[in-house]
Scaffold this motif. Structure first.
Motif, short mmCIF file in Angstrom:
data_model
loop_
_atom_site.label_atom_id
_atom_site.label_comp_id
_atom_site.label_asym_id
_atom_site.label_seq_id
_atom_site.Cartn_x
_atom_site.Cartn_y
_atom_site.Cartn_z
N GLN A 235 0.92 -1.22 0.01
CA GLN A 235 -0.13 -0.11 -0.05
C GLN A 235 0.89 1.07 0.02
OE1 GLN A 235 -3.64 -0.19 -0.06
NE2 GLN A 235 -2.93 -2.31 -0.34
N PRO A 265 -8.25 5.67 7.16
CA PRO A 265 -8.87 5.89 5.58
C PRO A 265 -9.73 7.07 5.91
CG PRO A 265 -9.24 3.68 6.30
CD PRO A 265 -8.70 4.28 7.58
N TRP A 271 -3.16 4.11 -1.28
CA TRP A 271 -3.72 3.78 -2.56
C TRP A 271 -2.83 2.40 -2.50
CZ3 TRP A 271 -1.35 8.45 -5.85
CH2 TRP A 271 -2.14 9.39 -5.86
N ASP A 272 -3.46 1.37 -3.57
CA ASP A 272 -2.98 0.13 -3.87
C ASP A 272 -1.89 0.24 -4.68
OD1 ASP A 272 -2.84 -2.52 -5.72
OD2 ASP A 272 -3.82 -3.07 -3.97
N GLU A 283 -8.54 3.53 -4.25
CA GLU A 283 -8.36 4.03 -3.06
C GLU A 283 -8.65 3.10 -2.07
OE1 GLU A 283 -7.77 7.21 -2.38
OE2 GLU A 283 -7.73 8.22 -4.07
N ASN A 284 -7.92 3.02 -0.71
CA ASN A 284 -8.29 2.35 0.43
C ASN A 284 -8.33 3.34 1.53
OD1 ASN A 284 -8.40 -0.54 -0.31
ND2 ASN A 284 -5.97 -0.26 -0.56
N SER A 285 -9.44 4.23 1.15
CA SER A 285 -9.71 5.36 2.06
C SER A 285 -10.78 6.11 1.77
CB SER A 285 -8.58 6.86 1.91
OG SER A 285 -8.56 7.13 0.60
N THR A 332 -14.07 -1.67 2.05
CA THR A 332 -12.91 -0.98 2.02
C THR A 332 -12.05 -0.69 3.54
OG1 THR A 332 -13.61 0.32 -0.07
CG2 THR A 332 -11.62 1.12 1.50
N TYR A 333 -12.80 -0.37 4.35
CA TYR A 333 -12.33 0.04 5.70
C TYR A 333 -11.84 -1.11 6.42
CZ TYR A 333 -13.33 5.11 5.92
OH TYR A 333 -13.45 6.44 5.52
N ASN A 335 -11.09 -4.21 4.97
CA ASN A 335 -10.09 -4.88 4.59
C ASN A 335 -8.58 -3.91 5.21
OD1 ASN A 335 -11.64 -6.97 3.53
ND2 ASN A 335 -11.84 -5.65 1.64
N ILE A 336 -8.73 -2.81 4.78
CA ILE A 336 -7.59 -2.07 5.22
C ILE A 336 -6.92 -2.15 6.61
CG2 ILE A 336 -8.33 0.38 5.59
CD1 ILE A 336 -5.36 -0.81 3.56
N LYS A 339 -5.52 -5.70 7.01
CA LYS A 339 -4.27 -5.69 6.47
C LYS A 339 -3.14 -4.99 7.45
CE LYS A 339 -5.19 -6.11 1.45
NZ LYS A 339 -5.06 -5.56 0.14
#
Length: 367
Positions: A235, A265, A271-272, A283-285, A332-333, A335-336, A339
């Motif tokens: 990321q 986020p 970003w990926d 976007e991961n935000s 999104t939230y 998953n990030i 991670k």
């Protein structure tokens, strides 16, 4: 599980012992504890603060705000499932790493529940501390219109959208409306130059000119630490906002700390990396949600033009977004967060009941 029930949308009505009004922001609500409860907890839990320090319970929600408005979805969905727990988990992770690496403490003293922090009262520095590694978002929109100077920094010609900047930039803005400071607009989120911060350090609540340099170091070192850790999970840390404040430790010594949230986020663009290297922005935000809103409504100027706030507020109040749009944010939230922390974000069936039970049994803070 009923998704609408799993969302904690209203977080300012908990029966927490307090004799002050609950302060409810866009996402968090703050309950200032009675003096006797603050003093009791400081003694019982051995918190490293002065014995008379006011403490608060800070409860996050699953509400989602963008463009200074709170949004809702179809089917009674008043927020994003798992968002609050994901934000807190990410902030907790970075705050812990900052402390381990000797950067600075945070305002958090205890974490009773995934939605809850016990915090000490801090005197906030009146600056949104922003660092940028890429040109995107509001900076790109201004650059595209011909602006080249940002917070006293002149950018070169020929930059492209989403390009990595020649160097990391600190582009602070005002936190709230500050009056009577030379060269500083009397507006929230107004860009400010470092020279104006140094020349008027006390007006921004800094204790000394040296602390202006300290905040910059803590911002950049915190940024670099998060950036390095995110690179390990493919990321890219694009830009972020930190907030700072002062607290006193048990010896009565002032110290500058991180506060609010970091590296989430909501407060950062992430970003990926593989997609970015292939010319795509994933976007991961919250930026993905902002873009969805700009595409969803026929007149995006309402969302971008501060002079159209009444129309924007009406838009948010009167339009239930597709439930799938909020579930996209949820994925999104979560998953990030998973991670970053290496832990699963669990959806709670009744977060409010859980919070009340734990604050009652472990902290004796429920009326």
């Amino acid at each position: 599980m009923n998704l609408a029930q799993s969302v904690l949308a209203v977080n300012d009505d908990l029966p927490i012992k307090t004799n002050l009004p609950v302060h409810s922001g866009k996402v968090r609500s703050v309950y200032w504890l009675k003096a006797e409860d603050s003093q009791r907890l400081i003694a019982e839990k051995n918190y490293d603060v002065e014995p008379n320090t006011p403490l608060a319970i800070m409860v996050i929600s699953d509400r989602i705000s963008a463009f200074d408005c709170v949004w809702h979805g179809e089917g009674g969905l008043q927020g994003v499932p798992g968002k609050g727990a994901a934000l807190n988990a990410i902030s907790n992770h970075w705050f812990s790493l900052f402390k381990q690496h000797g950067l600075a403490d945070s305002h958090i003293l205890d974490i009773p529940h995934p939605f809850v922090w016990i915090v000490q009262k801090a005197k906030p520095v009146m600056i949104e501390a922003i660092a940028r590694q890429y040109i995107t978002g509001s900076m790109w929109r201004s650059y595209e219109k011909g602006e080249r100077e940002f917070c006293g920094i002149t950018l070169p010609e020929g930059l492209s959208k989403d390009q990595k900047l020649p160097e990391k930039l600190i582009t602070p803005s005002t936190k709230g409306i500050l009056k009577g400071i030379p060269n500083v607009p009397e507006a929230d989120d107004a860009n400010i130059a470092n020279k104006d911060i140094i020349d008027n350090f006390d007006a921004f609540n800094f204790k000394s000119k040296e602390d202006v340099s300290l905040y910059q170091r803590l911002l950049l070192e915190g940024f670099d630490l998060i950036s390095t850790e995110l690179a390990k999970i493919d990321q890219t840390f694009v830009d972020t906002k930190f907030e700072f404040g002062y607290v006193k430790n048990s010896a009565g010594t002032d110290k500058l700390i991180y506060m609010d949230e970091v590296g989430t986020p909501d407060s950062s663009r992430i970003w990926d990396t593989a997609e970015y290297n292939n010319g795509n922005i994933v976007e991961n935000s919250k930026e993905g949600f902002r873009q969805m809103l700009l595409n969803h409504f026929p007149d995006p100027d309402i969302l971008l033009n501060k002079n159209r706030m009444p129309e924007r507020e009406a838009l948010a109040k009167n339009n239930a977004l597709p439930a799938e749009a909020l579930m996209d944010v949820s994925r999104t939230y979560r998953n990030i967060a998973e991670k970053i922390t290496g832990r699963t974000i669990q959806l709670s069936e009744n977060p409010k009941e859980e919070i009340i039970n734990i604050l009652k049994s472990d902290f004796d803070l429920i009326k």
